[in-house]
Write a protein that holds these residues in place. Structure first.
Motif, PDB file in Angstrom:
ATOM      1  N   ALA A   1      39.630  20.543  36.638  1.00 23.29           N
ATOM      2  CA  ALA A   1      39.876  21.739  34.772  1.00 23.29           C
ATOM      3  C   ALA A   1      38.419  21.944  35.098  1.00 23.29           C
ATOM      4  CB  ALA A   1      40.528  20.560  34.498  1.00 23.29           C
ATOM      5  N   PRO A   2      38.195  22.812  34.723  1.00 26.95           N
ATOM      6  CA  PRO A   2      36.126  23.571  34.265  1.00 26.95           C
ATOM      7  C   PRO A   2      36.095  22.548  32.672  1.00 26.95           C
ATOM      8  CG  PRO A   2      38.675  25.199  34.123  1.00 26.95           C
ATOM      9  CD  PRO A   2      39.816  24.497  34.172  1.00 26.95           C
ATOM     10  N   PHE A   3      36.521  21.844  32.049  1.00 31.87           N
ATOM     11  CA  PHE A   3      36.285  21.200  30.990  1.00 31.87           C
ATOM     12  C   PHE A   3      35.373  19.920  31.339  1.00 31.87           C
ATOM     13  CE2 PHE A   3      41.053  20.638  30.303  1.00 31.87           C
ATOM     14  CZ  PHE A   3      41.318  19.651  30.908  1.00 31.87           C
ATOM     15  N   LEU A   4      36.311  19.510  32.721  1.00 36.95           N
ATOM     16  CA  LEU A   4      35.969  17.847  33.061  1.00 36.95           C
ATOM     17  C   LEU A   4      34.381  18.467  33.700  1.00 36.95           C
ATOM     18  CD1 LEU A   4      38.220  17.251  35.138  1.00 36.95           C
ATOM     19  CD2 LEU A   4      37.073  15.563  33.249  1.00 36.95           C
ATOM     20  N   ARG A   5      33.183  19.628  34.103  1.00 39.11           N
ATOM     21  CA  ARG A   5      32.386  19.475  34.898  1.00 39.11           C
ATOM     22  C   ARG A   5      31.418  19.742  33.782  1.00 39.11           C
ATOM     23  NH1 ARG A   5      34.013  26.322  36.175  1.00 39.11           N
ATOM     24  NH2 ARG A   5      35.805  25.617  37.387  1.00 39.11           N
ATOM     25  N   GLY A   6      30.749  18.313  34.600  1.00 37.99           N
ATOM     26  CA  GLY A   6      29.549  17.413  33.878  1.00 37.99           C
ATOM     27  C   GLY A   6      29.211  17.214  32.303  1.00 37.99           C
ATOM     28  N   ALA A   7      30.834  16.253  32.114  1.00 40.69           N
ATOM     29  CA  ALA A   7      31.250  15.850  30.952  1.00 40.69           C
ATOM     30  C   ALA A   7      31.503  14.191  30.885  1.00 40.69           C
ATOM     31  CB  ALA A   7      32.906  16.434  30.733  1.00 40.69           C
ATOM     32  N   GLU A   8      31.036  14.001  30.030  1.00 48.17           N
ATOM     33  CA  GLU A   8      31.395  12.657  29.864  1.00 48.17           C
ATOM     34  C   GLU A   8      32.768  12.219  29.132  1.00 48.17           C
ATOM     35  OE1 GLU A   8      28.801  10.763  27.212  1.00 48.17           O
ATOM     36  OE2 GLU A   8      26.980  11.529  27.514  1.00 48.17           O
ATOM     37  N   VAL A   9      33.020  11.247  29.794  1.00 51.87           N
ATOM     38  CA  VAL A   9      34.421  11.235  29.884  1.00 51.87           C
ATOM     39  C   VAL A   9      35.126   9.705  29.028  1.00 51.87           C
ATOM     40  CG1 VAL A   9      36.824  11.408  31.357  1.00 51.87           C
ATOM     41  CG2 VAL A   9      35.047  12.815  31.635  1.00 51.87           C
ATOM     42  N   ILE A  10      35.949   9.999  28.343  1.00 46.90           N
ATOM     43  CA  ILE A  10      36.480   8.705  28.277  1.00 46.90           C
ATOM     44  C   ILE A  10      37.937   8.444  28.477  1.00 46.90           C
ATOM     45  CG2 ILE A  10      37.505   7.552  25.638  1.00 46.90           C
ATOM     46  CD1 ILE A  10      35.532   8.563  24.167  1.00 46.90           C
ATOM     47  N   VAL A  11      38.144   7.356  28.760  1.00 47.26           N
ATOM     48  CA  VAL A  11      39.431   7.063  29.860  1.00 47.26           C
ATOM     49  C   VAL A  11      40.098   6.252  28.429  1.00 47.26           C
ATOM     50  CG1 VAL A  11      41.175   6.529  31.678  1.00 47.26           C
ATOM     51  CG2 VAL A  11      38.934   7.942  32.011  1.00 47.26           C
ATOM     52  N   ALA A  12      41.084   6.424  28.218  1.00 47.64           N
ATOM     53  CA  ALA A  12      42.138   5.567  26.857  1.00 47.64           C
ATOM     54  C   ALA A  12      42.659   4.932  27.294  1.00 47.64           C
ATOM     55  CB  ALA A  12      41.819   6.397  26.129  1.00 47.64           C
ATOM     56  N   ALA A  13      43.653   3.553  26.909  1.00 47.41           N
ATOM     57  CA  ALA A  13      44.942   3.194  26.747  1.00 47.41           C
ATOM     58  C   ALA A  13      45.870   4.507  25.762  1.00 47.41           C
ATOM     59  CB  ALA A  13      44.732   1.865  26.788  1.00 47.41           C
ATOM     60  N   ASP A  14      46.795   4.439  25.727  1.00 48.31           N
ATOM     61  CA  ASP A  14      47.328   4.984  25.384  1.00 48.31           C
ATOM     62  C   ASP A  14      46.992   4.274  24.275  1.00 48.31           C
ATOM     63  OD1 ASP A  14      48.244   6.717  27.443  1.00 48.31           O
ATOM     64  OD2 ASP A  14      50.383   5.744  27.239  1.00 48.31           O
ATOM     65  N   CYS A  15      47.838   3.263  23.474  1.00 52.83           N
ATOM     66  CA  CYS A  15      47.655   2.411  22.404  1.00 52.83           C
ATOM     67  C   CYS A  15      46.246   2.920  21.886  1.00 52.83           C
ATOM     68  CB  CYS A  15      47.774   1.175  22.344  1.00 52.83           C
ATOM     69  SG  CYS A  15      49.901   0.647  23.055  1.00 52.83           S
ATOM     70  N   ALA A  16      45.272   2.622  22.449  1.00 55.70           N
ATOM     71  CA  ALA A  16      43.851   3.356  21.730  1.00 55.70           C
ATOM     72  C   ALA A  16      43.678   3.602  20.822  1.00 55.70           C
ATOM     73  CB  ALA A  16      42.268   2.675  23.075  1.00 55.70           C
ATOM     74  N   PRO A  17      44.038   5.389  20.211  1.00 57.85           N
ATOM     75  CA  PRO A  17      44.015   5.827  18.925  1.00 57.85           C
ATOM     76  C   PRO A  17      44.581   5.374  17.456  1.00 57.85           C
ATOM     77  CG  PRO A  17      44.490   6.419  21.335  1.00 57.85           C
ATOM     78  CD  PRO A  17      44.695   5.279  21.519  1.00 57.85           C
ATOM     79  N   VAL A  18      45.513   4.087  17.849  1.00 60.92           N
ATOM     80  CA  VAL A  18      46.788   3.468  16.783  1.00 60.92           C
ATOM     81  C   VAL A  18      45.045   2.534  16.594  1.00 60.92           C
ATOM     82  CG1 VAL A  18      48.104   3.250  16.184  1.00 60.92           C
ATOM     83  CG2 VAL A  18      48.364   4.503  18.524  1.00 60.92           C
ATOM     84  N   ALA A  19      44.919   2.224  17.416  1.00 65.02           N
ATOM     85  CA  ALA A  19      44.265   1.257  17.220  1.00 65.02           C
ATOM     86  C   ALA A  19      42.976   1.363  16.902  1.00 65.02           C
ATOM     87  CB  ALA A  19      44.176  -0.619  18.106  1.00 65.02           C
ATOM     88  N   LEU A  20      42.043   2.260  17.351  1.00 63.41           N
ATOM     89  CA  LEU A  20      41.232   2.101  16.626  1.00 63.41           C
ATOM     90  C   LEU A  20      40.093   3.379  15.772  1.00 63.41           C
ATOM     91  CD1 LEU A  20      37.704   1.795  17.769  1.00 63.41           C
ATOM     92  CD2 LEU A  20      37.991   3.180  19.402  1.00 63.41           C
ATOM     93  N   PRO A  21      39.605   2.619  14.608  1.00 58.52           N
ATOM     94  CA  PRO A  21      39.843   3.121  14.134  1.00 58.52           C
ATOM     95  C   PRO A  21      39.071   4.441  13.725  1.00 58.52           C
ATOM     96  CG  PRO A  21      39.653   1.097  13.010  1.00 58.52           C
ATOM     97  CD  PRO A  21      39.606   1.431  14.096  1.00 58.52           C
ATOM     98  N   ASP A  22      37.518   3.963  14.320  1.00 51.22           N
ATOM     99  CA  ASP A  22      36.571   5.465  14.594  1.00 51.22           C
ATOM    100  C   ASP A  22      36.977   6.212  15.566  1.00 51.22           C
ATOM    101  OD1 ASP A  22      35.793   3.303  16.060  1.00 51.22           O
ATOM    102  OD2 ASP A  22      33.970   4.394  15.537  1.00 51.22           O
ATOM    103  N   PHE A  23      37.611   6.656  16.587  1.00 58.89           N
ATOM    104  CA  PHE A  23      38.371   6.510  17.481  1.00 58.89           C
ATOM    105  C   PHE A  23      37.911   7.995  17.623  1.00 58.89           C
ATOM    106  CE2 PHE A  23      41.210   9.220  20.732  1.00 58.89           C
ATOM    107  CZ  PHE A  23      40.897   8.332  22.171  1.00 58.89           C
ATOM    108  N   HIS A  24      38.278   9.344  17.067  1.00 56.77           N
ATOM    109  CA  HIS A  24      38.006  10.471  16.482  1.00 56.77           C
ATOM    110  C   HIS A  24      36.697  10.758  16.947  1.00 56.77           C
ATOM    111  CE1 HIS A  24      41.131  13.409  16.120  1.00 56.77           C
ATOM    112  NE2 HIS A  24      41.777  12.822  16.582  1.00 56.77           N
ATOM    113  N   ALA A  25      35.705  10.367  16.225  1.00 57.94           N
ATOM    114  CA  ALA A  25      33.983  10.144  16.093  1.00 57.94           C
ATOM    115  C   ALA A  25      33.860   9.975  17.287  1.00 57.94           C
ATOM    116  CB  ALA A  25      33.572   8.964  14.807  1.00 57.94           C
ATOM    117  N   ARG A  26      34.366   9.059  18.244  1.00 57.99           N
ATOM    118  CA  ARG A  26      33.415   7.851  19.262  1.00 57.99           C
ATOM    119  C   ARG A  26      33.727   9.289  20.151  1.00 57.99           C
ATOM    120  NH1 ARG A  26      33.015   2.578  20.453  1.00 57.99           N
ATOM    121  NH2 ARG A  26      32.850   1.737  18.608  1.00 57.99           N
TER     122      ARG A  26
END
Length: 261
Positions: free
Chosen positions: A150-175
């Motif tokens: 995928a083009p957006f992967l080139r040179g990217a910093e990647v977050i591999v998150a568990a399915d439940c993480a966005p629900v539990a982590l308050p600042d997920f979008h900030a991260r």
């Protein structure tokens, strides 16, 4: 008295601590200790292997070795002890760690990560419900759907998150601002395709760094294992950071897990 007989053996390298074997052992012979399934005592295992088909990692098998004879009286005592422990009221929380006072978890058997629990969210200020801008900069986000090139992967910093993480982590979008987010579940998904795909991403897309955001429950450690296995397979020293999210939202660095796959 010891005798040569059939008994369950647990491969700790394969076990991810999900606890699926617990409710399928009618004798209560297995428990989760330090994130791994353990046989409490040889005399509690009848060696029939009713728990075998319920392990998603294939960590259980029947072997023949010298062991204590199966003891039905000991099994009865163990089951009664477990029943009493489950019925007992939770101990009162002391002043100690503030994080420990936020939630009371009552196990209901089965996988530790699937046990029903009532959490007490911290009070939020009135303005906290104001709209929050999304930092999602790509699509799709499910790891199984994202092409390895995928083009957006080139040179990217990647977050591999568990399915439940966005629900539990308050600042997920900030991260996730400025990063590529890939969502996966280590408990219900086959890890091998994920390992191969992540390795391709790291090898061919110039991924700079991978941050794993996983939940504190034992079965979620599989996400860290598969990412690190992929990094080793890629062979280009992509740094991997491992963060553990409590169900109450706190984040802490995790110890480097051993490779399971």
């Amino acid at each position: 008295m010891k005798t040569t007989r059939k008994i369950v053996e647990i491969d700790e390298e394969l076990c991810n601590g999900c606890g699926e074997c617990l409710p399928n052992c009618a004798e209560g012979a297995i428990s989760i200790v330090d994130g791994k399934a353990r046989l409490k005592a040889d005399k509690l295992c009848d060696g029939l292997g009713a728990c075998l088909g319920h392990c998603p990692m294939g960590a259980l098998k029947i072997i023949e070795r010298v062991a204590d004879e199966f003891d039905e009286d000991a099994v009865h005592h163990e089951l009664e002890t477990m029943k009493q422990a489950e019925a007992a009221p939770a101990p009162a929380m002391g002043c100690g760690c503030p994080g420990a006072n936020v939630t009371t978890l009552k196990p209901h058997g089965g996988c530790p990560g699937s046990r029903a629990a009532t959490l007490s969210p911290k009070a939020q200020p009135a303005h906290s419900h104001a709209p929050v801008e999304s930092n999602l900069g790509h699509w799709p986000v499910k790891l199984r759907l994202v092409p390895a090139d995928a083009p957006f992967l080139r040179g990217a910093e990647v977050i591999v998150a568990a399915d439940c993480a966005p629900v539990a982590l308050p600042d997920f979008h900030a991260r996730m601002a400025g990063k590529v987010v890939l969502i996966a579940c280590p408990k219900f998904d086959d890890p091998d395709p994920y390992i191969q795909k992540l390795a391709q991403m790291m090898r061919h897309s110039g991924v700079k760094k991978v941050q794993v955001l996983r939940m504190e429950v034992p079965c979620c450690t599989g996400l860290s294992h598969l990412v690190r296995q992929a990094a080793a397979l890629a062979g280009n020293n992509v740094p991997v950071e491992d963060l553990v999210i409590a169900r109450t939202g706190e984040v802490q660095a995790a110890q480097t897990p051993r490779t399971l796959f």
